[in-house]
Design an enzyme around this catalytic site. Sequence first.
Site, PDB file in Angstrom:
ATOM      1  N   CYS A  99      49.259  28.952  28.575  1.00  0.00           N
ATOM      2  CA  CYS A  99      50.428  29.638  29.140  1.00  0.00           C
ATOM      3  C   CYS A  99      51.648  28.720  29.142  1.00  0.00           C
ATOM      4  O   CYS A  99      52.783  29.189  29.027  1.00  0.00           O
ATOM      5  CB  CYS A  99      50.126  30.137  30.549  1.00  0.00           C
ATOM      6  SG  CYS A  99      49.621  28.837  31.713  1.00  0.00           S
ATOM      7  N   HIS A 140      49.909  28.472  36.849  1.00  0.00           N
ATOM      8  CA  HIS A 140      50.170  29.359  35.713  1.00  0.00           C
ATOM      9  C   HIS A 140      51.657  29.334  35.388  1.00  0.00           C
ATOM     10  O   HIS A 140      52.504  29.263  36.279  1.00  0.00           O
ATOM     11  CB  HIS A 140      49.723  30.788  36.059  1.00  0.00           C
ATOM     12  CG  HIS A 140      49.994  31.780  34.970  1.00  0.00           C
ATOM     13  ND1 HIS A 140      49.387  31.701  33.739  1.00  0.00           N
ATOM     14  CD2 HIS A 140      50.816  32.866  34.925  1.00  0.00           C
ATOM     15  CE1 HIS A 140      49.811  32.710  32.980  1.00  0.00           C
ATOM     16  NE2 HIS A 140      50.679  33.412  33.679  1.00  0.00           N
TER      17      HIS A 140
END
Length: 422
Positions: A33, A278
Amino acid sequence: PMTKQLAPRDKFLLTWKRPYGVGAGLWNMGNTCYMNAALQCLTYTPPLANYMLSQEHSQTCHRQEFCMLCTVQAHITQVLHHPGHVIKPLHALTAAFHTYKQEDAHEFLMFTVDAMKKACLPGHKPLGGHSEDTTLIRQIFGGYWRSQINCLHCHGISDTFDPYLDIALDIEAAQSVNQALDHLVKPEHLDGENAYHCSTCLKKVSASKSLNLHTSSKVLILASKRFSDFTGNKIAREVRYPECLDMQPYMSQQKRGPLVYVLYAVLVHAGRSCQSGHYFCCVKAGNGQWYKMDDAKVTACDISSVLSQPAYVLFSIQKTELERDSRPASVGREPRALGAEDTDMGATQGKLEGGSCIKVSELEEHFEKTTLSSDQWKCLQEQNRPKPEFNFRKIESTLPSNVVGIHQSNHKSEMKKNHAEQ
């Protein structure tokens, strides 16, 4: 001194040459990510995207080994010409990083930008600083700091100029980006153990030291120092940032007018430390609509939700340059309405239809061996572009009246004017 012009200035427009909508989402290939978020921010950097879509570099590149510019060009072209699809980033982009391991998005971003800068230089021999200033990357992201030391004994002045591609902000005691910038350029008094050794006085003396921007970059990258260098823990404090930021107070020359930058991308880290969490980002597409890019999931959003994000890296572009580059031109098509595919364009790997997108392996082979003409790309784009029913009312509240931000009081009248011209 006269230097070879590696990238002529007039070839780069800071506005989109075409009002591209949002492109493809990106597959998460195992804790990637960080890479996806950084690549999306680069993809929606207008001058970089314009140059990559022109295919000019690949037509003139003669490097036998790996070239980061060619790789990023292939990636940006894939993404922007496959809206509604999910693309697997080229393997070459992650060669220096690990999969299934937490990495830093800002580190990957600057590694990629620096590799593109080196790819702009011909051969392996390093050129002088002035030659590097004419490269594509330096013209887009590059500027210069001026560090000035004033001897309080003889009043002599010493200037040092250092290049930058991004600016790091200490946010530990700042509540806003402006406060962090104020702290960065705050004059420092040199005395005692930190006294300055003056080359004129030939001894250590008291002095004042100041740091200011000598030349400003066309695209401004502001990176918050959110992670401790010692523990890796995250500084989770809220730091406000505006859509339009005036950088003139931080310049070495204060007699000029405002130097306004307009926000176009925000990279966000969600988590408690650099070892976990994230990454995602919010970007403004060529049609003016904001989107949240969360790996494969692409959703439309508005500026208010963008400004409420706990930003890690901010991307802005000079408003003065935008106004200069803006030219009245007829747009070939009307901007399409925000349909269901715009509000949630995400697709999981398991649900991606086999015939909805070119296979990734075919894409890699295709971009390695072939360079398509602009007419061929136009034809390919027309084949893949979704064709929802156009509804002007749906986008009136989100699509800006021109490339730069406009006050809300003038928004509706400007939208009607633009719609009539289209």
